[in-house]
Design a protein around this motif. Structure first.
Motif, PDB file in Angstrom:
ATOM      1  N   UNK A   1      -0.456  18.333  -2.918  1.00  0.00           N
ATOM      2  CA  UNK A   1      -1.662  18.638  -2.747  1.00  0.00           C
ATOM      3  C   UNK A   1      -2.325  17.354  -1.919  1.00  0.00           C
ATOM      4  N   UNK A   2      -1.892  16.574  -1.569  1.00  0.00           N
ATOM      5  CA  UNK A   2      -2.136  15.044  -0.823  1.00  0.00           C
ATOM      6  C   UNK A   2      -2.619  15.363   0.656  1.00  0.00           C
ATOM      7  N   UNK A   3      -3.738  14.942   1.142  1.00  0.00           N
ATOM      8  CA  UNK A   3      -4.330  15.124   2.632  1.00  0.00           C
ATOM      9  C   UNK A   3      -4.377  13.696   3.216  1.00  0.00           C
ATOM     10  N   UNK A   4      -3.538  12.778   2.655  1.00  0.00           N
ATOM     11  CA  UNK A   4      -3.226  11.579   3.074  1.00  0.00           C
ATOM     12  C   UNK A   4      -2.129  10.659   2.513  1.00  0.00           C
ATOM     13  N   UNK A   5      -1.502  10.136   3.849  1.00  0.00           N
ATOM     14  CA  UNK A   5      -0.333   9.373   3.043  1.00  0.00           C
ATOM     15  C   UNK A   5      -0.551   7.848   3.838  1.00  0.00           C
ATOM     16  N   UNK A   6      -0.704   7.121   2.746  1.00  0.00           N
ATOM     17  CA  UNK A   6      -0.981   5.619   3.151  1.00  0.00           C
ATOM     18  C   UNK A   6      -0.096   4.554   2.419  1.00  0.00           C
ATOM     19  N   UNK A   7      -0.086   3.492   2.785  1.00  0.00           N
ATOM     20  CA  UNK A   7       0.868   2.288   2.393  1.00  0.00           C
ATOM     21  C   UNK A   7       0.089   1.005   1.996  1.00  0.00           C
ATOM     22  N   UNK A   8       0.702   0.347   1.099  1.00  0.00           N
ATOM     23  CA  UNK A   8       0.395  -1.016   0.962  1.00  0.00           C
ATOM     24  C   UNK A   8       1.687  -1.817   1.431  1.00  0.00           C
ATOM     25  N   UNK A   9       1.519  -2.299   2.681  1.00  0.00           N
ATOM     26  CA  UNK A   9       0.420  -2.515   3.587  1.00  0.00           C
ATOM     27  C   UNK A   9       0.855  -2.523   4.892  1.00  0.00           C
ATOM     28  N   UNK A  10      -0.215  -2.687   6.066  1.00  0.00           N
ATOM     29  CA  UNK A  10       0.360  -2.727   7.353  1.00  0.00           C
ATOM     30  C   UNK A  10       1.147  -3.553   7.800  1.00  0.00           C
ATOM     31  N   UNK A  11       0.586  -4.791   7.735  1.00  0.00           N
ATOM     32  CA  UNK A  11       1.636  -5.874   8.222  1.00  0.00           C
ATOM     33  C   UNK A  11       1.964  -6.849   7.014  1.00  0.00           C
ATOM     34  N   UNK A  12       3.124  -6.971   6.818  1.00  0.00           N
ATOM     35  CA  UNK A  12       3.741  -7.893   5.547  1.00  0.00           C
ATOM     36  C   UNK A  12       2.983  -9.113   5.653  1.00  0.00           C
ATOM     37  N   UNK A  13       2.814  -9.573   4.380  1.00  0.00           N
ATOM     38  CA  UNK A  13       1.966 -10.687   4.130  1.00  0.00           C
ATOM     39  C   UNK A  13       2.873 -11.986   4.605  1.00  0.00           C
TER      40      UNK A  13
ATOM     41  N   UNK B   1       0.010   0.290  15.522  1.00  0.00           N
ATOM     42  CA  UNK B   1      -0.577   1.304  14.554  1.00  0.00           C
ATOM     43  C   UNK B   1      -0.778   2.550  15.297  1.00  0.00           C
ATOM     44  N   UNK B   2      -1.080   2.364  16.704  1.00  0.00           N
ATOM     45  CA  UNK B   2      -1.120   3.788  17.412  1.00  0.00           C
ATOM     46  C   UNK B   2       0.261   4.305  17.551  1.00  0.00           C
ATOM     47  N   UNK B   3       1.190   3.595  17.806  1.00  0.00           N
ATOM     48  CA  UNK B   3       2.492   3.924  18.326  1.00  0.00           C
ATOM     49  C   UNK B   3       2.970   4.531  16.860  1.00  0.00           C
ATOM     50  N   UNK B   4       2.691   3.918  15.879  1.00  0.00           N
ATOM     51  CA  UNK B   4       3.037   4.489  14.585  1.00  0.00           C
ATOM     52  C   UNK B   4       2.371   5.746  14.195  1.00  0.00           C
ATOM     53  N   UNK B   5       1.381   6.300  14.873  1.00  0.00           N
ATOM     54  CA  UNK B   5       0.638   7.467  14.526  1.00  0.00           C
ATOM     55  C   UNK B   5      -0.314   7.218  13.419  1.00  0.00           C
ATOM     56  N   UNK B   6      -0.975   6.016  13.014  1.00  0.00           N
ATOM     57  CA  UNK B   6      -1.936   5.747  12.205  1.00  0.00           C
ATOM     58  C   UNK B   6      -3.088   6.205  12.364  1.00  0.00           C
ATOM     59  N   UNK B   7      -3.807   6.728  11.570  1.00  0.00           N
ATOM     60  CA  UNK B   7      -5.067   7.318  11.851  1.00  0.00           C
ATOM     61  C   UNK B   7      -5.993   6.871  10.900  1.00  0.00           C
ATOM     62  N   UNK B   8      -5.776   6.219   9.790  1.00  0.00           N
ATOM     63  CA  UNK B   8      -6.739   5.435   8.843  1.00  0.00           C
ATOM     64  C   UNK B   8      -6.230   4.111   8.515  1.00  0.00           C
ATOM     65  N   UNK B   9      -7.226   3.123   8.565  1.00  0.00           N
ATOM     66  CA  UNK B   9      -6.950   1.872   7.948  1.00  0.00           C
ATOM     67  C   UNK B   9      -7.856   1.551   6.922  1.00  0.00           C
ATOM     68  N   UNK B  10      -7.212   1.262   5.661  1.00  0.00           N
ATOM     69  CA  UNK B  10      -8.250   0.637   4.528  1.00  0.00           C
ATOM     70  C   UNK B  10      -8.348  -0.941   4.773  1.00  0.00           C
ATOM     71  N   UNK B  11      -9.526  -1.271   4.813  1.00  0.00           N
ATOM     72  CA  UNK B  11     -10.007  -2.586   5.252  1.00  0.00           C
ATOM     73  C   UNK B  11     -10.906  -3.125   4.195  1.00  0.00           C
ATOM     74  N   UNK B  12     -10.646  -4.406   3.810  1.00  0.00           N
ATOM     75  CA  UNK B  12     -11.720  -5.167   2.900  1.00  0.00           C
ATOM     76  C   UNK B  12     -11.230  -5.048   1.536  1.00  0.00           C
ATOM     77  N   UNK B  13     -10.210  -4.872   1.313  1.00  0.00           N
ATOM     78  CA  UNK B  13      -9.935  -4.698  -0.560  1.00  0.00           C
ATOM     79  C   UNK B  13     -10.085  -5.816  -1.039  1.00  0.00           C
TER      80      UNK B  13
END
Length: 640
Positions: free
Chosen positions: A330-342, A25-37
Motif C-alpha cells: 500500500x505504500x506510494x512512497x519509499x524514503x530513507x533516513x537519510x540522504x547523506x551520511x552524517x 539525488x537526480x542520478x539516484x532517481x530521487x523525487x522527494x526530499x524531507x527537509x527541516x526535521x
C-alpha cells in the motif's frame, strides 16, 4: 507515482556540498526530499529571530533539480536557547529526575512555553513556504512519543487533572471508575491526584490506564495544534506525521484521523530471520489505519543502523526487497533516513543513501537501481484485498501491560503472532479497531481483547450474527473500559455469541507441559489456560486429560453457531504450530484463499488492487509453483 528519496539535512554540511547532493539525488532517481526535521536551531537561532535565507537556497536548489520537498515543521527538538530560557519545557521521569537537553525530543508535550514557541516557529515556516511550488507536503514534528511520552512533573500533573476533569466531570465518578475504596485511595478533590510516579508497590490500574490515555492525547494535541496552524495559514498541501509501526504509547487509530496520509518509519533487523514478517505487520497496519489511502514509508535504513548493540548490514538486494514489500502493501512512497551520511553526532554510523565513501559503493548503487525501477512503477490504490481482519486495540495493550494479572504476556506479541500466522499462509490481512467496521471480512480474529467496550462487543456480535466468523483468544472480554470487572464474571458481553463463559484463569509455564489435542495432534498450551463453562458451544479440541486435576478433559477450542455466523474461542495461547492449525481450519471454513498458493516458505505474496507482488526474503533462489526461479531477495510484479 511512487515518491522516492529521504531525509535531507543540508545544515550539517557546508553549502559547497549542496550542488553535489542535488546531482547525485537526480542520478539516484530521487523525487522527494524531507527537509527541516531537526532544523529548529538553524531556522531560529534566538527567540524572535528567524533565518530562512539558507533554507530558501536549499529548497530552490531542489526545485531547480526537479525534486519536490516534504517540508518539516522543525518542532521535534527544541534548541538549547529555548530550554535554557524556559526550563519548564523539560520533562521528569517517575522518580522526579529531570531529562536534560543534549539528545533530542526532550520537550514536555504539555508545556505552554513549548506550545507557544512551536506555534511561532510553525507559523513562520508556513507563512514563508505555503505557496512555494516545490513544497509537495508537510511533515509535522517527528516520531511523536518515540523517546518521551510520559512526563511525571508537576506541570504534567496539572494537565493530567484537567484531562481527568473533562473525562469524568466530578471526583465521585473518577473514584467509581478507578475503584478507589481499595487500599484507601479515595480522592476528595482532583488536586490530590498525581501521575503514577515511583511508588512502594503497584499503583491503581485504572489510574495508570488513564495516564497512558492522557499521555497519548497530549501528543495528539500537538499534532492537532500544528495541523491547525498549517490549515489556518492557507496551506493546502497534504500533511502527515511519521508513525513508528505499532508504537506502544500512541494510539495511531486516533492519530490517523488527523493526517491526510499515514507515514511510517520501519527498521527491521537484518539479523532476525522473521523480520520480514514483522515488517509486513507494520505495512499492513499503516494501510489499515487509513483504508483506501496510500501511505508512505517515510524512513528506513539503506543498509545498517547504528543503534542496536550489534548492527548487521542488509544483504545485497534485501533493501529493495523490503522496499517493494512496502509498495506491495500500500505504500506510494519509499524514503530513507537519510540522504547523506552524517559526519558527526549520535547517528554518524547510521547508513545513508549516500555513504561517506561516496557513490562508488554498493549502497548507493542499490539505491540508484531501486530509484530507476520505481520511476516507472504505477499501482492502483490499496483497499479491499483482505478478507481476514485482526483486531488491534491500543487501550487493551495499555491495560494488559500492567502487573498483577494471572500471567504476564505481551499483547503486541499476541497480535503479531496471529498476523505472522496468516502471513505464513499468504493470506492477506487488515488490522481493525475493536469496533470495526467489519464489512467485507469473512473472518475476524480478536487476540486477547482484554478491555472491551459495550459498543465494540455489540459490533463483534453483530458481525457474527450477520454471517461472519470470529475467533477470540484467551484474556478476551475480561474488563470494561475502566479496567473493572463487570457483574456476572468474564465474557459477559461476547459470551452469548461464543456460547460459553470463562470461569477461571491459570498461569502456566512451558515446563508445566500443558497441551491441547486437536484431531489427534498435541499442541503446547502456554502462558494461560482458562476454565470455561459451555453454554451451547461445541468442543473442537480439549486440553489433554493428563494435564488436568482429576484427569478430566476440558474445552480448549470451541465453536458456536450464532445467527448466520459462528464464533470460535481458543482458551489458551498457542504456539506457531497451534496457530497455523487453527488458522488453516478457519480460513478453509470461511472460504478465504491465499493470495498465491504453494509458495516456498520465505516467499510472500501481497495483493494491491489487481497487482500481485511476489518477494523472496531468503538468501537462496527458490522455485515458484509455475517452475520459474526467483533470485535471492528477488521480486516479481504480476498484473492480473
Amino acid at each position: 507515482m511512487i515518491w522516492y528519496g529521504g531525509d535531507y539535512n543540508p545544515e550539517q554540511w557546508p553549502e559547497s556540498v549542496w550542488p553535489e547532493d542535488i546531482d547525485l539525488m537526480r542520478r539516484a532517481g530521487v523525487t522527494l526530499a524531507t527537509v527541516g526535521v531537526f532544523s529548529w536551531a538553524r531556522i531560529q537561532p534566538a527567540e524572535g529571530e528567524f533565518d530562512f535565507d539558507w533554507l530558501d537556497r536549499v529548497i530552490g536548489l531542489l526545485d531547480d533539480g526537479g525534486i519536490k520537498v516534504c517540508l518539516a515543521t522543525a518542532t521535534a527538538s527544541p534548541p538549547p536557547w529555548a530550554t535554557t530560557r524556559y526550563p519548564g519545557m523539560l520533562t521528569e521521569n517517575r522518580d522526579g529526575a529531570t531529562r536534560w537537553p543534549g539528545s533530542r525530543q526532550h520537550q514536555a508535550p504539555t508545556s505552554p512555553d513549548y506550545s507557544r514557541l512551536a506555534t511561532e516557529l510553525v507559523t513562520a515556516i508556513v507563512d514563508r513556504y505555503r505557496d512555494h511550488p516545490a513544497v509537495a507536503m508537510w511533515h509535522i514534528n517527528n516520531e511523536l512519543g518515540c523517546h518521551l511520552t510520559y512526563d511525571y512533573s508537576d506541570r504534567a500533573a496539572a494537565a493530567f487533572r484537567t484531562w481527568l476533569r473533562a473525562r469524568y466531570g466530578d471526583i465521585d465518578a473518577l473514584n467509581d471508575a478507578w475503584g478507589t475504596w481499595f487500599w484507601s485511595q479515595r480522592y476528595t478533590d482532583f488536586e490530590q491526584i498525581v501521575p503514577p510516579r515511583l511508588a512502594p508497590y503497584s499503583v491503581n490500574p485504572g489510574g495508570l490506564l488513564d495516564f497512558r490515555r492522557f499521555s497519548s492525547d497530549a501528543l495528539l494535541d500537538l499534532l492537532r495544534m500544528e495541523k491547525k496552524i498549517i490549515r489556518d495559514a492557507g496551506a493546502t498541501q497534504p500533511l502527515t506525521t511519521n508513525f513508528i509501526g505499532a508504537w506502544p504509547t500512541t494510539d495511531y487509530w486516533r492519530f490517523a484521523e488527523e493526517v491526510d496520509f499515514v507515514s511510517d518509519d520501519c527498521y527491521p533487523d537484518p539479523r532476525d530471520p522473521e523480520s520480514f514478517r514483522h515488517a509486513a505487520f507494520a505495512r499492513d497496519l499503516m494501510r489499515s489505519l487509513k483504508p483506501g489511502t496510500p501511505w508512505i514509508l517515510m524512513e528506513q535504513a539503506p543498509n545498517a543502523v547504528n543503534w542496536r548493540p550489534n548492527n548487521a548490514p542488509k544483504a545485497p538486494g534485501q533493501m529493495a526487497a523490503l522496499s517493494m514489500q512496502a509498495v506491495a502493501r500500500g505504500a506510494d512512497g519509499v524514503l530513507f533516513f537519510q540522504w547523506r551520511q552524517a559526519a558527526a553526532g549520535a547517528e554518524k554510523f547510521h547508513s545513508a543513501m549516500l555513504p561517506h565513501a561516496g557513490a562508488d559503493t554498493r549502497t548507493y548503487r542499490e539505491v540508484a537501481a531501486l530509484g530507476a525501477e520505481l520511476s516507472t512503477l504505477e499501482l492502483p490504490a490499496p483497499g479491499g484485498e483482505a478478507r481476514v481482519a485482526i483486531v488491534f486495540d491500543w487501550e487493551s495493550w495499555w491495560a494488559v501491560d500492567q502487573p498483577d494479572h494471572p500471567a504476564a504476556f505481551d499483547y503486541h506479541a499476541q497480535v503479531l503472532g496471529w498476523h505472522n500466522t496468516f502471513h505464513e499462509l499468504n493470506v492477506q490481512v487488515d488490522l481493525v479497531r475493536s469496533g470495526g467496521p467489519f464489512d467485507g471480512y469473512a473472518l475476524v480474529v480478536a487476540p486477547s481483547l482484554y478491555l472491551l467496550r459495550d459498543a465494540d462487543a455489540e459490533a463483534l456480535t453483530a458481525f457474527v450474527a450477520g454471517g461472519g466468523s470470529l475467533l477470540a483468544t484467551p484474556f478476551t472480554d475480561v474488563v470494561d473500559e475502566y479496567d473493572r470487572f463487570l457483574p456476572g464474571g468474564f465474557t459477559t458481553r461476547l459470551g452469548p455469541a461464543l456460547g460459553l463463559s470463562v470461569l477461571e484463569f491459570e498461569g502456566v509455564l512451558p515446563s508445566d507441559g500443558r497441551a491441547f489435542v486437536w484431531d489427534g495432534v498435541s499442541y503446547p498450551a502456554d502462558v494461560l489456560v482458562e476454565a470455561v463453562r459451555l453454554e451451547g458451544a461445541q468442543v473442537m479440541a480439549a486440553f489433554a486429560p493428563t494435564d488436568q486435576p482429576g484427569g478430566e478433559a476440558r474445552p480448549a477450542l470451541t465453536r458456536h453457531a450464532h445467527g448466520s455466523g459462528e464464533a470460535w474461542y481458543l482458551a489458551t495461547m498457542a504456539d506457531r504450530a497451534g496457530r497455523l492449525a487453527v488458522a488453516r481450519h478457519l480460513v478453509g471454513r470461511a472460504g478465504v484463499e491465499p493470495v498465491v498458493a504453494g509458495l516456498p516458505p520465505r516467499v510472500e505474496a501481497a495483493a494491491r488492487g489487481g497487482v500481485v507482488t511476489l518477494i523472496n526474503h531468503g538468501s537462496a533462489p527458490v522455485t515458484l509453483p509455475d517452475r520459474s526461479v526467483l533470485a535471492p531477495y528477488g521480486y516479481r510484479i504480476l498484473h492480473q
